[in-house]
Every structure is written in C-alpha cells, then in structure tokens.
Design a protein around this motif. Structure first.
Motif, PDB file in Angstrom:
ATOM      1  N   UNK A 223       3.340   3.633  -2.435  1.00 17.36           N
ATOM      2  CA  UNK A 223       4.483   3.924  -3.313  1.00 17.36           C
ATOM      3  C   UNK A 223       5.069   2.644  -3.889  1.00 17.36           C
ATOM      4  N   UNK A 224       5.154   1.635  -3.078  1.00 15.55           N
ATOM      5  CA  UNK A 224       5.698   0.352  -3.538  1.00 15.55           C
ATOM      6  C   UNK A 224       4.833  -0.230  -4.652  1.00 15.55           C
ATOM      7  N   UNK A 225       3.532  -0.140  -4.482  1.00 13.19           N
ATOM      8  CA  UNK A 225       2.617  -0.667  -5.499  1.00 13.19           C
ATOM      9  C   UNK A 225       2.680   0.153  -6.783  1.00 13.19           C
ATOM     10  N   UNK A 226       2.822   1.458  -6.644  1.00 16.86           N
ATOM     11  CA  UNK A 226       2.776   2.332  -7.819  1.00 16.86           C
ATOM     12  C   UNK A 226       4.084   2.382  -8.589  1.00 16.86           C
ATOM     13  N   UNK A 227       5.213   2.410  -7.887  1.00 10.98           N
ATOM     14  CA  UNK A 227       6.509   2.626  -8.556  1.00 10.98           C
ATOM     15  C   UNK A 227       7.511   1.503  -8.322  1.00 10.98           C
ATOM     16  N   UNK A 228       7.213   0.623  -7.380  1.00  9.75           N
ATOM     17  CA  UNK A 228       8.146  -0.442  -7.085  1.00  9.75           C
ATOM     18  C   UNK A 228       9.236  -0.038  -6.114  1.00  9.75           C
ATOM     19  N   UNK A 229       9.240   1.211  -5.662  1.00  8.83           N
ATOM     20  CA  UNK A 229      10.239   1.665  -4.698  1.00  8.83           C
ATOM     21  C   UNK A 229       9.587   2.611  -3.683  1.00  8.83           C
ATOM     22  N   UNK A 230      10.312   2.878  -2.612  1.00  5.80           N
ATOM     23  CA  UNK A 230       9.785   3.705  -1.527  1.00  5.80           C
ATOM     24  C   UNK A 230      10.708   4.894  -1.292  1.00  5.80           C
ATOM     25  N   UNK A 231      10.118   6.106  -1.188  1.00  4.35           N
ATOM     26  CA  UNK A 231      10.890   7.329  -0.957  1.00  4.35           C
ATOM     27  C   UNK A 231      10.379   7.994   0.317  1.00  4.35           C
ATOM     28  N   UNK A 232      10.973   7.696   1.461  1.00  2.39           N
ATOM     29  CA  UNK A 232      10.470   8.202   2.744  1.00  2.39           C
ATOM     30  C   UNK A 232      10.357   9.725   2.832  1.00  2.39           C
ATOM     31  N   UNK A 233      11.288  10.452   2.195  1.00  2.00           N
ATOM     32  CA  UNK A 233      11.240  11.917   2.290  1.00  2.00           C
ATOM     33  C   UNK A 233       9.981  12.501   1.658  1.00  2.00           C
TER      34      UNK A 233
END
Length: 299
Positions: free
Chosen positions: A255-265
C-alpha cells in the motif's frame, strides 16, 4: 537451493500458450452416443454435416468445432497460441515448480492422514478456473473449487524486478503458501470463513482474511522445516530469501508503494512483519499445533 535432479510432481497441467475461453454446457454425455449416431447417419444428419462443412469452407473455420457443439460438447475450452515458444528459463522454472510441488506432496502426505494432492496449473496471460477467470496480474492463487494452484511463471520475474524479492527459495515459498491454502480447504477452515462473508462487516471480514493468509504463511514454514530436515537442500541465504519475499508482499509495504499511505482496516494478507513472523514460526517449530492464527492474541 539444490533442487535439480529431485522428483517432479505429475499433478501438473501445463496450459502455457492457451487462452482462457469458456463455452456453455456441461460436456458430452456418453448416453447420447447411440441416438446421435442414428441422427448423423440419417438423411437429415447427412444434410446437416454437408451444410456445416460447406459453411466451414466459406468461413475458414474448423468444422469439428461445429460438430463438437452439435454432439453436446461444452464446458471449458482453450484457444492455443501457436506462436508461443516457452523460453529455456521458463521451462527451467516449470521444472523447479514441479519439483517443489512434489516435495510438498511428500511432506504433507506424512503430516496429514487425509491429505489430497492438489494440481498445479501453469498458464500464460489468462486462465479459467472454478473460481472464475484470472489474468497474470492476479498473481499466483489457489482455487478451493477445483483444488488447483494457478501460477504464471512470469510472476517469478516480477518478484525479482518489481518486488526486489529474488531467489529460488523465495519462489518455493510462494508455491508452498498456495499449498497452505489447500491444506486449509482440507481442514474445513476455508469453508468456515466463506460462511462469514456477508454476515460480518467488511472490516471484520478483512481481519479474518489476514489470519487465513498468515496461517498459510505458517504452513509454508512448516513445509520448509520438514523439507530441509529430510532433504537438506537449503543453502546459505535461502531462508533470508523467503523472509524477504514475505516482507515484500506485506499489505503495509504494498500500500505504501502504491498510494504513499497505509490503511490497516483494508489489510487482507497481513503486514510485512506479520508475514515474516508466521513463516519463521512455522520454519522454526515445524509443529502444526503452533499455527492457530485465528485464536492468536498477537499476530
């Protein structure tokens, strides 16, 4: 990893160079043989065959395709890419995959009394399964509906070039992980999770999905433990290759690589740290009783 010369599994379907086409219908019924012969060799049947052949000559199509449909053919069909020569490297990867699958068979047949050996399907581009159609972009997957593992061998190149996760033992980990999902099917775990779909919130279902994936990582580690114990084919750096692969496909990292942010849910497979931890736990213990991710307090 010293895998050359080891036994290769025969539970393999090589569909490389075949497109994933689907035809309606349930296949030819042998009970219709007698009646159909009478029809085909009657005056009406001969007229039909003549018209089919004439139409095929005009259109340049294969008359057997029409006759197959007339005879009740159906189910799954494949279109062949006649200009698909697999490279030497791809054939090497196919042999490697068959070897790893064979060893998972040896290990799990010893550990599980009711083990059923799954089938490995090698494909290129697109493939059809009991779980629907998929493309190479889907990545390797297991379909519980037909108990088959599906992989486009090009994924191994993607692991190296796009995910920075090279190495033969990293590739073995991927195959063993999908076999882990097959074991979950045998144990009834997959069916229990499927029953929850639609009964719980998306957030809660994602949490169950994470536990399912981490358990498959653990089972891959259990395989590696017993495989190394019996064959001793791991070399220096192999374990690190598998752990690096587990790290590379963690939800947080992707997620970090794809969008620059992380969404744990929205996690469905687990973080890099979790995936590495559960694979390592399976490898260190080799004990199936240690892999109850669904009741684990700390993942």
């Amino acid at each position: 990893m010293k895998w050359e010369g080891k036994r290769r599994s025969s539970n393999v379907e090589d569909r490389r160079g075949h497109g994933a086409g689907m035809r309606g219908g349930g296949g030819f019924n042998p009970l219709l043989i007698g009646p159909l012969i009478k029809i085909l060799f009657s005056k009406t049947g001969l007229i039909i065959i003549g018209l089919v052949i004439a139409f095929s000559v005009v259109t340049g199509t294969n008359p057997l395709n029409f006759l197959g449909g007339f005879l009740g053919g159906g189910g799954q069909s494949f279109t062949t890419e006649t200009n698909y020569p697999p490279s030497a490297e791809e054939d090497r990867l196919a042999a490697f995959s068959e070897t790893i699958l064979a060893d998972t068979e040896d290990v799990w047949n010893k550990l599980l009394e009711n083990y059923r050996e799954p089938t490995l399907v090698l494909f290129s581009g697109q493939v059809s399964s009991a779980c629907g159609s998929a493309s190479s972009a889907t990545g390797p997957f297991y379909c519980p509906g037909d108990e088959k593992l599906y992989i486009d061998l090009g994924f191994f190149e993607d692991m190296e070039l796009k995910l920075n996760a090279p190495g033969d033992f990293a590739q073995a980990y991927v195959i063993a992980h999908e076999v882990g999902h097959h074991i979950q099917k045998i144990m009834g775990i997959t069916a229990k999770l499927d029953k929850l779909r639609g009964q719980v919130s998306e957030k809660e279902y994602n949490q169950y999905s994470v536990r399912l994936e981490l358990q498959a990582d653990f089972l891959a580690g259990v395989w590696a433990h017993h495989s190394q114990k019996s064959l001793g084919w791991m070399e220096k750096g192999d374990l690190e290759e598998a752990l690096n692969a587990a790290n590379a496909i963690g939800d947080d990292r992707l997620q970090k690589q794809a969008t620059g942010r992380v969404t744990p849910d929205s996690f469905t497979h687990g973080t890099s740290a979790q995936r590495m931890r559960w694979f390592k736990k399976g490898f260190d213990t080799g004990d199936l009783a240690q892999g109850d991710t669904f009741n684990a307090v700390n993942l």
